[in-house]
Design an enzyme around this catalytic site. Structure first.
Site, mmCIF file in Angstrom:
data_model
loop_
_atom_site.group_PDB
_atom_site.id
_atom_site.type_symbol
_atom_site.label_atom_id
_atom_site.label_comp_id
_atom_site.label_asym_id
_atom_site.label_seq_id
_atom_site.Cartn_x
_atom_site.Cartn_y
_atom_site.Cartn_z
ATOM 1 N N ASP A 102 0.810 -1.217 0.000
ATOM 2 C CA ASP A 102 0.000 0.000 0.000
ATOM 3 C C ASP A 102 0.842 1.265 0.000
ATOM 4 O O ASP A 102 0.395 2.308 -0.489
ATOM 5 C CB ASP A 102 -0.943 0.001 1.205
ATOM 6 C CG ASP A 102 -2.041 -1.040 1.071
ATOM 7 O OD1 ASP A 102 -2.435 -1.337 -0.069
ATOM 8 O OD2 ASP A 102 -2.504 -1.561 2.097
ATOM 9 N N TYR A 162 -9.750 -0.514 3.355
ATOM 10 C CA TYR A 162 -9.184 -0.429 4.703
ATOM 11 C C TYR A 162 -8.786 0.994 5.065
ATOM 12 O O TYR A 162 -8.323 1.767 4.223
ATOM 13 C CB TYR A 162 -7.933 -1.306 4.820
ATOM 14 C CG TYR A 162 -8.181 -2.669 5.452
ATOM 15 C CD1 TYR A 162 -8.598 -2.781 6.776
ATOM 16 C CD2 TYR A 162 -8.000 -3.837 4.726
ATOM 17 C CE1 TYR A 162 -8.819 -4.021 7.353
ATOM 18 C CE2 TYR A 162 -8.221 -5.089 5.292
ATOM 19 C CZ TYR A 162 -8.627 -5.173 6.615
ATOM 20 O OH TYR A 162 -8.849 -6.391 7.189
#
Length: 651
Positions: free
Chosen positions: A305, A389
């Site tokens: 990420d 998320y």
């Protein structure tokens, strides 16, 4: 609750010369960098901008810097073409208005940009093969299909060679603002060549029924709430105790500079306590989320990420009274868009104080005298959203010299469909026909240590039971053994709860009043066991997870534990390669790379939105001070505290 909001430009009255040299680039400087690059004969309008960030001054320049003096500003920029491979890396002098260094990396791909998320979704939803695959599952209204652009990794799939790709997953949104993660369209994965702007393949792994039960989390969809609790207000009638000067913050005996960039997001610099340096630079430099699923297209879920998207652009604009409580100071962030414009995030960083409970206490039972001190902590935080998320970053500083990092993961678990009552062995059914797959969240903190100044060494500390029966006649003896880790390869270490293992950074040039080197210890509190094979595609690219601690001799170009260019990377150029130099680690400038994280087997309670789960680590003084550093806190009684049912605290 007060809101102090500081923009990206220098604070009023703070001149550019007075700005600390580690202050992030502001909007005007980013625009200046874009103009300089556009004016360079080698580059022009076709070039797009991945990252523009401050090129942090060298250690020598920082050591020579004195407050109020101007410091020449430089920037790093990664640029690329929309329709050609490779990334150009540039160094730009803002003082001289020129590009001072350039290099081309033909195999590198830029991070997937925020602006490309919707573009990828539109490309997928318009493709006839994707439309046909949805129709097989009864979905004909493509406006209700949500496509998440995952990074594609590097799995050696034929036809993907050399591409700048996104591997996608999709869900069905029944109506506006409804939680589409409750309705995975299982078995369809479109692969998009982002540079070409087209779908190169639609993989169909077979039809499963789309779970259609609704599981919403937005307040608008609820009409039943539990009775509200009575207000719990954080009141500081005299304001906060910290002082901000631009991006420099001082609080109690702590001082640091708050940075920010498009890749790592929040960074901290020049951290010191009572004028004594501890850490030169601290950040979360990489994170990867490996899923343990070999089925369908899920084997490709191994997303970096930070390195493949960049958390900076994905940082939330925080809301007073919700994300942070109390007397708050906010800092904005200015970043570049892909086209070279300005992308501004208001209230990207939150700064506040929190009560930290009892710092120390003792009651003398003979005299019945009590001394107690409550402590506070300074909190510097930001929150990022990566698809489904949320990741909330919290750096804590307490009044006894402890530094703590805490990561809170929330948001929505990534979902897939299963036959009701028949989840696969790699997942948990969180709702009928809806499963969450087992996965991990692995983070790597990069800590440039400067414990009481330059010249640090790294020591491993293990506790053992005394095995010599002559020395241990009662079987109760145990002791700590300290081992100097002298080279980078020696310092590739794993945590060991069986020996209560920790590591400490010492300064052999500075001794405390017992004649021992001053130090800080790293407490590995949330370590992970990776379950992928080391030689697998995910294992090769996530090789920094092999150890819980890596230690390297400082080099300004060794910045990221999984490599500089992560998108479609081959696993090279990261910390596993850095340590092959096997440089000496005694009495030098050290970088600690600490790997920690969350092992997440989803549960029904994680849906439709996941309560925060936490991970992190602590850095604690060990011989850094000659006594409890909080001993000089004055006694104080909180006059706002009241007895339940009325009355004061009685003091």
């Amino acid at each position: 609750m007060d809101d102090l909001h500081l923009p990206t430009q220098a604070a009023p009255g703070l001149s550019a010369a007075a700005r600390h040299p580690l202050t992030p680039l502001d909007a005007a400087e980013i625009q200046q960098v874009v103009a300089i690059i556009r004016a360079d004969a080698a580059f022009g309008p076709p070039y797009l901008f991945e990252v523009i960030e401050l090129k942090e001054p060298s250690q020598a320049a920082l050591a020579a810097y004195r407050a109020g003096q101007p410091c020449p500003r430089e920037a790093r920029a990664n640029i690329f073409l929309a329709d050609a491979p490779g990334v150009w890396r540039l160094t730009v002098s803002l003082a001289d208005n020129i590009v001072t260094a350039k290099s081309f990396h033909p195999e590198a791909r830029p991070m997937i940009q925020l602006e490309q998320f919707i573009q990828i979704e539109d490309i997928v939803r318009a493709h006839p093969d994707f439309i046909a695959a949805c129709a097989k599952r009864g979905v004909t209204d493509m406006s209700k299909v949500c496509v998440d652009p995952w990074s594609a990794g590097n799995f050696g799939v034929k036809g993907e060679e050399g591409g700048y790709l996104s591997h996608t997953f999709c869900w069905l949104r029944l109506y506006e603002n409804e939680n589409f993660y409750a309705h995975p369209i299982e078995g369809i994965n479109a692969v998009v060549d982002i540079k070409a702007g087209k779908v190169i393949r639609v993989d169909d792994y077979g039809v499963l029924p789309i779970p259609m039960a609704e599981f919403n989390y937005e307040a608008q969809f609820r009409d039943d709430f539990r009775p509200a609790l009575k207000p719990l207000d954080i009141i500081q009638p005299e304001g906060a105790s910290f002082v901000l000067k631009g991006r420099e913050i001082s609080w109690d005996k702590w001082r640091c500079v708050i940075g920010f960039n498009a890749r790592e997001g929040l960074t901290l610099h020049d951290i010191s306590y009572d004028g004594r340096p501890i850490i030169a630079r601290a950040s979360i430099a990489e994170m990867v989320v490996p899923y343990g699923v070999p089925e369908g297209g899920h084997f490709r879920k191994n997303v970096f990420d930070i390195g493949e998207y960049g958390l900076g652009k994905l940082t939330n604009s925080l809301k007073l009274g919700c994300d942070c409580l109390g007397h708050i100071a906010y800092l904005d962030a200015a970043l570049n868009t892909m086209e070279g414009g300005i992308f501004e995030i208001e209230k990207a960083i939150c700064i506040h104080e929190e009560d930290n409970g009892i710092l120390w206490k003792h009651w003398d039972f003979r005299t019945e005298r009590t001394e107690v001190r409550r402590g506070r902590k300074l909190v510097i935080s930001s929150i990022c959203t990566v698809g489904n998320y949320e990741y909330a970053f919290y750096w804590y500083f307490d009044q006894a010299g402890e530094i703590e990092f805490e990561m809170k993961a929330t948001g929505i678990i990534n979902t897939s469909a299963c036959l009701p009552g028949q989840p696969t062995k790699y997942g948990v059914e969180v709702a009928p026909g809806l499963q969450g797959h087992i996965h991990q969240h692995a983070f790597c903190a990069r800590l440039e240590m400067a414990v009481d100044g330059p010249g640090n060494s790294i020591v491993e500390c293990n506790t053992y039971a005394e095995e010599d029966e002559a020395k241990n006649p009662y079987g109760n003896a145990f002791y700590q053994q300290d081992t100097m880790l002298k080279t980078e390869l020696e310092a590739c270490r794993k945590a060991n709860p069986a020996t209560q293992r920790y590591w400490k950074v010492i300064n052999p040039n500075k001794l405390n009043h017992t004649g021992k080197p001053v130090g800080y210890k790293l407490m590995p509190e949330s370590t992970l066991t990776p379950f992928f094979r080391p030689g697998s595609p995910s294992g090769i690219r996530s090789n920094f997870m092999q150890n819980h601690l890596w230690v390297t001799k400082f080099s300004e170009e060794e910045r990221f534990p999984a490599g500089e260019y992560m998108n479609h990377s081959d696993g090279s150029g990261g910390v596993a390669d850095f340590v092959k130099q096997d440089r000496a680690l005694e009495n030098t400038d050290l970088v600690l790379w600490h790997v920690f994280g969350l092992h997440h087997q989803p549960r029904p309670e994680d849906f439709p939105v996941q309560p925060c789960i936490k991970t992190g680590f602590k850095l604690m003084p060990v011989g850094f001070f000659n006594q409890n550093p909080g001993i000089d806190i004055a006694p104080e009684t909180n006059r706002a505290s009241k007895l339940h049912g009325g009355g004061c605290c009685g003091h």
